[in-house]
Enzyme design. Structure first.
Site, PDB file in Angstrom:
ATOM      1  N   GLY A 159      43.212  -3.366 -31.122  1.00  0.00           N
ATOM      2  CA  GLY A 159      42.587  -4.687 -31.183  1.00  0.00           C
ATOM      3  C   GLY A 159      41.864  -5.092 -29.920  1.00  0.00           C
ATOM      4  O   GLY A 159      41.534  -6.271 -29.754  1.00  0.00           O
ATOM      5  N   LYS A 160      41.585  -4.142 -29.030  1.00  0.00           N
ATOM      6  CA  LYS A 160      40.863  -4.464 -27.793  1.00  0.00           C
ATOM      7  C   LYS A 160      39.488  -5.039 -28.068  1.00  0.00           C
ATOM      8  O   LYS A 160      39.078  -6.012 -27.427  1.00  0.00           O
ATOM      9  CB  LYS A 160      40.682  -3.222 -26.908  1.00  0.00           C
ATOM     10  CG  LYS A 160      41.901  -2.713 -26.225  1.00  0.00           C
ATOM     11  CD  LYS A 160      41.565  -1.691 -25.162  1.00  0.00           C
ATOM     12  CE  LYS A 160      40.476  -0.713 -25.514  1.00  0.00           C
ATOM     13  NZ  LYS A 160      40.757   0.122 -26.699  1.00  0.00           N
TER      14      LYS A 160
ATOM     15  N   ALA B 120      37.509   2.322 -23.219  1.00  0.00           N
ATOM     16  CA  ALA B 120      37.503   3.085 -24.470  1.00  0.00           C
ATOM     17  C   ALA B 120      38.846   3.780 -24.658  1.00  0.00           C
ATOM     18  O   ALA B 120      39.251   4.589 -23.827  1.00  0.00           O
ATOM     19  CB  ALA B 120      36.376   4.113 -24.454  1.00  0.00           C
ATOM     20  N   GLY B 121      39.565   3.455 -25.735  1.00  0.00           N
ATOM     21  CA  GLY B 121      40.851   4.081 -25.976  1.00  0.00           C
ATOM     22  C   GLY B 121      41.983   3.343 -25.289  1.00  0.00           C
ATOM     23  O   GLY B 121      41.878   2.161 -24.967  1.00  0.00           O
TER      24      GLY B 121
ATOM     25  N   ASP C 123      30.800  -1.192 -30.551  1.00  0.00           N
ATOM     26  CA  ASP C 123      31.515  -2.248 -29.845  1.00  0.00           C
ATOM     27  C   ASP C 123      30.657  -2.820 -28.723  1.00  0.00           C
ATOM     28  O   ASP C 123      30.688  -4.030 -28.461  1.00  0.00           O
ATOM     29  CB  ASP C 123      32.818  -1.704 -29.255  1.00  0.00           C
ATOM     30  CG  ASP C 123      33.806  -1.298 -30.339  1.00  0.00           C
ATOM     31  OD1 ASP C 123      33.727  -1.860 -31.443  1.00  0.00           O
ATOM     32  OD2 ASP C 123      34.658  -0.433 -30.072  1.00  0.00           O
TER      33      ASP C 123
ATOM     34  N   GLU D 221      35.452  -3.757 -21.341  1.00  0.00           N
ATOM     35  CA  GLU D 221      36.320  -3.181 -22.367  1.00  0.00           C
ATOM     36  C   GLU D 221      36.339  -1.665 -22.212  1.00  0.00           C
ATOM     37  O   GLU D 221      35.303  -1.009 -22.300  1.00  0.00           O
ATOM     38  CB  GLU D 221      35.828  -3.535 -23.776  1.00  0.00           C
ATOM     39  CG  GLU D 221      36.717  -2.946 -24.865  1.00  0.00           C
ATOM     40  CD  GLU D 221      36.083  -2.959 -26.245  1.00  0.00           C
ATOM     41  OE1 GLU D 221      36.592  -2.231 -27.120  1.00  0.00           O
ATOM     42  OE2 GLU D 221      35.076  -3.671 -26.438  1.00  0.00           O
TER      43      GLU D 221
ATOM     44  N   LYS E  63      30.960  -2.620 -22.398  1.00  0.00           N
ATOM     45  CA  LYS E  63      31.748  -1.432 -22.714  1.00  0.00           C
ATOM     46  C   LYS E  63      31.033  -0.259 -22.059  1.00  0.00           C
ATOM     47  O   LYS E  63      30.020   0.221 -22.574  1.00  0.00           O
ATOM     48  CB  LYS E  63      31.879  -1.225 -24.221  1.00  0.00           C
ATOM     49  CG  LYS E  63      32.827  -0.075 -24.558  1.00  0.00           C
ATOM     50  CD  LYS E  63      33.418  -0.213 -25.947  1.00  0.00           C
ATOM     51  CE  LYS E  63      34.497   0.836 -26.168  1.00  0.00           C
ATOM     52  NZ  LYS E  63      35.215   0.641 -27.448  1.00  0.00           N
TER      53      LYS E  63
END
Length: 229
Positions: free
Chosen positions: A14-15, A122-123, A59, A120, A39
């Site tokens: 849910g990031k 990744a992962g 995203d 944000e 991102k």
């Protein structure tokens, strides 16, 4: 310039939903400054097809829609087609991602901003960027920053939060805030985890964000703290 880095206890926790709602809520609460969601690395990105079909959801592009201010270009800074871990996607492309290089590129972007930069990753927190570095190393390279860990409001979150924070403690850095994000598939623990976390010696979440929630109410305590930063 304030910078906030979002890490996760895993992939698909849910990031992205939290990041987008945070950027929108912070931009609404601070109308006189930039609030930009970035991102830096994203996988699973492909160009528009020859038949005109749209590319898969990005995203990074979603963050742009909620941002106010200049975005880095390109955005994401590094993108790969395969929907795999960034380190593997980079290796397949005969490239290498490093925390230092990403921090350098984001520092260039810093100079254009008059406000907040929301990053944000990744992962998960320990998803690798290369054979030696992971997202926690990127967050360290981006200091000074506020660290937020996002975990799913689902069965297993007590373990996942403890495991993530224990590993982060070994890196001499704990998150400033913990956020629970509603799981895609609810279970018997959904709705009880926020109270159970402090009962087992873990941080109390600053927010519990449900899917479909615009974030204005759930994120209000976090926004108030950020505005005092």
């Amino acid at each position: 310039m304030p910078r906030l880095v979002i890490l996760g206890t895993g992939t698909g926790v849910g990031k992205s939903y939290f990041a987008q709602r945070l950027v929108r809520a912070l931009a609404a609460a601070a109308p006189d400054v930039d609030v930009v969601g970035v991102k830096p690395v994203e996988t699973g990105i492909t160009r528009r097809g020859l038949d005109g079909s749209p590319p898969p959801r990005s995203d990074a592009k979603a963050l742009e829609r909620f941002s106010r201010g200049t975005l880095p270009r390109p955005h994401p800074l590094i993108a790969f087609s395969p929907a795999v871990s960034p380190h593997l996607a980079a290796r397949l492309a005969k490239k290498r991602i490093t925390a230092r290089e990403l921090a350098r590129l984001l520092a260039i972007h810093d100079a254009t901003l008059r406000g907040w930069q929301i990053i944000e990753t990744a992962g998960g927190a320990f998803s690798p960027l290369n054979s030696q570095e992971c997202n926690v190393d990127l967050a360290r390279a981006l200091d000074p920053s506020i660290w937020v860990v996002v975990a799913p409001d689902a069965l297993g979150v007590l373990h996942d939060v403890r495991a993530t924070l224990t590993a982060m403690r070994a890196c001499a850095r704990r998150p400033d805030y913990l956020v629970l994000s509603a799981a895609r598939r609810r279970d018997a623990s959904s709705g009880t985890n926020a109270a159970e976390l402090p009962r087992v010696g873990l941080p109390k979440p600053i927010a519990v964000l449900a899917r479909g929630d615009d974030g204005s109410k759930a994120l209000a305590p976090l926004i108030r703290r950020l505005l005092r930063t």
